[in-house]
Scaffold this active site. Sequence first.
Site, PDB file in Angstrom:
ATOM      1  N   ASP A  19       1.224 -15.535   6.987  1.00 23.07           N
ATOM      2  CA  ASP A  19       0.750 -16.902   6.752  1.00 23.07           C
ATOM      3  C   ASP A  19       0.841 -17.286   5.281  1.00 23.07           C
ATOM      4  O   ASP A  19       1.174 -18.429   4.960  1.00 23.07           O
ATOM      5  CB  ASP A  19      -0.693 -17.056   7.238  1.00 23.07           C
ATOM      6  CG  ASP A  19      -0.819 -17.111   8.752  1.00 23.07           C
ATOM      7  OD1 ASP A  19       0.215 -17.263   9.441  1.00 23.07           O
ATOM      8  OD2 ASP A  19      -1.958 -17.001   9.243  1.00 23.07           O
ATOM      9  N   ASN A  29       7.970  -5.599  -0.195  1.00 22.82           N
ATOM     10  CA  ASN A  29       7.871  -4.357   0.548  1.00 22.82           C
ATOM     11  C   ASN A  29       6.387  -4.198   0.839  1.00 22.82           C
ATOM     12  O   ASN A  29       5.636  -3.663   0.028  1.00 22.82           O
ATOM     13  CB  ASN A  29       8.405  -3.168  -0.248  1.00 22.82           C
ATOM     14  CG  ASN A  29       8.365  -1.881   0.556  1.00 22.82           C
ATOM     15  OD1 ASN A  29       7.694  -1.800   1.586  1.00 22.82           O
ATOM     16  ND2 ASN A  29       9.077  -0.872   0.102  1.00 22.82           N
ATOM     17  N   HIS A  75      12.218  -2.548   3.103  1.00 21.91           N
ATOM     18  CA  HIS A  75      11.609  -1.249   3.420  1.00 21.91           C
ATOM     19  C   HIS A  75      12.556  -0.149   2.964  1.00 21.91           C
ATOM     20  O   HIS A  75      13.772  -0.265   3.137  1.00 21.91           O
ATOM     21  CB  HIS A  75      11.367  -1.108   4.927  1.00 21.91           C
ATOM     22  CG  HIS A  75      10.374  -2.089   5.441  1.00 21.91           C
ATOM     23  ND1 HIS A  75       9.021  -1.898   5.330  1.00 21.91           N
ATOM     24  CD2 HIS A  75      10.554  -3.289   6.046  1.00 21.91           C
ATOM     25  CE1 HIS A  75       8.406  -2.938   5.864  1.00 21.91           C
ATOM     26  NE2 HIS A  75       9.301  -3.799   6.292  1.00 21.91           N
ATOM     27  N   LEU A  76      12.016   0.910   2.411  1.00 25.49           N
ATOM     28  CA  LEU A  76      12.831   2.048   1.987  1.00 25.49           C
ATOM     29  C   LEU A  76      13.453   2.761   3.179  1.00 25.49           C
ATOM     30  O   LEU A  76      14.626   3.138   3.150  1.00 25.49           O
ATOM     31  CB  LEU A  76      11.969   3.034   1.193  1.00 25.49           C
ATOM     32  CG  LEU A  76      11.519   2.546  -0.181  1.00 25.49           C
ATOM     33  CD1 LEU A  76      10.319   3.339  -0.656  1.00 25.49           C
ATOM     34  CD2 LEU A  76      12.660   2.641  -1.169  1.00 25.49           C
ATOM     35  N   TYR A 108      10.752   9.020   2.054  1.00 26.94           N
ATOM     36  CA  TYR A 108      10.840   8.006   1.005  1.00 26.94           C
ATOM     37  C   TYR A 108      11.587   8.453  -0.247  1.00 26.94           C
ATOM     38  O   TYR A 108      11.798   7.650  -1.155  1.00 26.94           O
ATOM     39  CB  TYR A 108       9.430   7.533   0.620  1.00 26.94           C
ATOM     40  CG  TYR A 108       8.700   6.944   1.798  1.00 26.94           C
ATOM     41  CD1 TYR A 108       9.105   5.740   2.370  1.00 26.94           C
ATOM     42  CD2 TYR A 108       7.609   7.600   2.369  1.00 26.94           C
ATOM     43  CE1 TYR A 108       8.450   5.205   3.462  1.00 26.94           C
ATOM     44  CE2 TYR A 108       6.942   7.066   3.455  1.00 26.94           C
ATOM     45  CZ  TYR A 108       7.365   5.871   4.001  1.00 26.94           C
ATOM     46  OH  TYR A 108       6.708   5.343   5.085  1.00 26.94           O
ATOM     47  N   ARG A 117      12.162   4.528  13.377  1.00 31.01           N
ATOM     48  CA  ARG A 117      10.924   5.305  13.259  1.00 31.01           C
ATOM     49  C   ARG A 117      10.005   5.036  14.450  1.00 31.01           C
ATOM     50  O   ARG A 117      10.467   4.616  15.508  1.00 31.01           O
ATOM     51  CB  ARG A 117      10.249   4.975  11.923  1.00 31.01           C
ATOM     52  CG  ARG A 117      11.128   5.433  10.734  1.00 31.01           C
ATOM     53  CD  ARG A 117      10.465   5.270   9.410  1.00 31.01           C
ATOM     54  NE  ARG A 117       9.267   6.110   9.322  1.00 31.01           N
ATOM     55  CZ  ARG A 117       8.349   5.962   8.398  1.00 31.01           C
ATOM     56  NH1 ARG A 117       8.465   5.009   7.480  1.00 31.01           N
ATOM     57  NH2 ARG A 117       7.292   6.750   8.354  1.00 31.01           N
ATOM     58  N   ARG A 128       5.062  11.165  -2.315  1.00 26.64           N
ATOM     59  CA  ARG A 128       4.576  10.904  -0.961  1.00 26.64           C
ATOM     60  C   ARG A 128       5.707  11.046   0.046  1.00 26.64           C
ATOM     61  O   ARG A 128       6.713  10.359  -0.044  1.00 26.64           O
ATOM     62  CB  ARG A 128       4.030   9.471  -0.903  1.00 26.64           C
ATOM     63  CG  ARG A 128       3.728   8.987   0.478  1.00 26.64           C
ATOM     64  CD  ARG A 128       3.348   7.500   0.457  1.00 26.64           C
ATOM     65  NE  ARG A 128       3.123   7.051   1.810  1.00 26.64           N
ATOM     66  CZ  ARG A 128       3.652   5.967   2.326  1.00 26.64           C
ATOM     67  NH1 ARG A 128       4.444   5.196   1.599  1.00 26.64           N
ATOM     68  NH2 ARG A 128       3.390   5.640   3.566  1.00 26.64           N
ATOM     69  N   PRO A 176       0.796  -1.222   0.000  1.00 30.84           N
ATOM     70  CA  PRO A 176       0.000   0.000   0.000  1.00 30.84           C
ATOM     71  C   PRO A 176       0.831   1.276   0.000  1.00 30.84           C
ATOM     72  O   PRO A 176       1.857   1.366   0.669  1.00 30.84           O
ATOM     73  CB  PRO A 176      -0.843  -0.107   1.270  1.00 30.84           C
ATOM     74  CG  PRO A 176      -0.135  -1.070   2.134  1.00 30.84           C
ATOM     75  CD  PRO A 176       0.577  -2.010   1.219  1.00 30.84           C
ATOM     76  N   ASN A 177       0.348   2.213  -0.773  1.00 28.07           N
ATOM     77  CA  ASN A 177       0.870   3.574  -0.881  1.00 28.07           C
ATOM     78  C   ASN A 177       2.185   3.693  -1.630  1.00 28.07           C
ATOM     79  O   ASN A 177       2.650   4.811  -1.883  1.00 28.07           O
ATOM     80  CB  ASN A 177       0.991   4.229   0.502  1.00 28.07           C
ATOM     81  CG  ASN A 177      -0.333   4.249   1.213  1.00 28.07           C
ATOM     82  OD1 ASN A 177      -1.337   4.678   0.652  1.00 28.07           O
ATOM     83  ND2 ASN A 177      -0.365   3.767   2.449  1.00 28.07           N
TER      84      ASN A 177
END
Length: 146
Positions: free
Chosen positions: A87, A74, A100-101, A23, A107, A18, A10-11
Site C-alpha cells: 500500500d 528488497n 531478491h538475492l 545468500y 524456494r 547469514r 529485515p535481516n
Amino acid sequence: MPSLLLLNGPNLNLLGTRQTDVYGTTTLAEIEERSVAHAKTLGATLTAVQSNHEGVLIDHIHEARGTHDGLILNAGAYSHTSIALMDAVASVSLPLVELHLSNIHARETFRHESHVARVAIGQICGFGPHGYILAIDALVEHLRGR
C-alpha cells in the site's frame, strides 16, 4: 539526473554471514558501495537504507515522494507478508523494482507470492548481489522511457 532509493529489509544487515549457502558471502555494505558506484556510471544517484522494521521502511517510501524518482526494494520476507508495504508503494506513485538475492520461486511455497510484486514495474530474483546492478539498470532505463 535520476535519483534512486534502495531499501533493504529485515535481516539483510546480516549478509555475508547469514545463510551463505543461500545468500552468499557479499556483505550489504559491499552491495551498497557497488550499487552507488554503478548508479553514478549511469548518471544517477542512489541512496541506500536498511531497516529490520516495517514501519521504518514505510516511512522511507513515503518520504521518497518528491525526493526520489524511483525505488528498488528488497523487502526480504516482508515481500510475502506485508500488505502495508504494498500500500505504501502504491500510495507514492513511484516506479519500483522488486529485488531478491535468491530465486524466491525455487524456494519454499510461501515465498512464491509477493504482495510487493503487485505494485512493482518488475521483479529481479536469483542473481545474488548482481541483481542489484540489474535492478538499477532496469529502473534507470524505465525512468528514461526506454
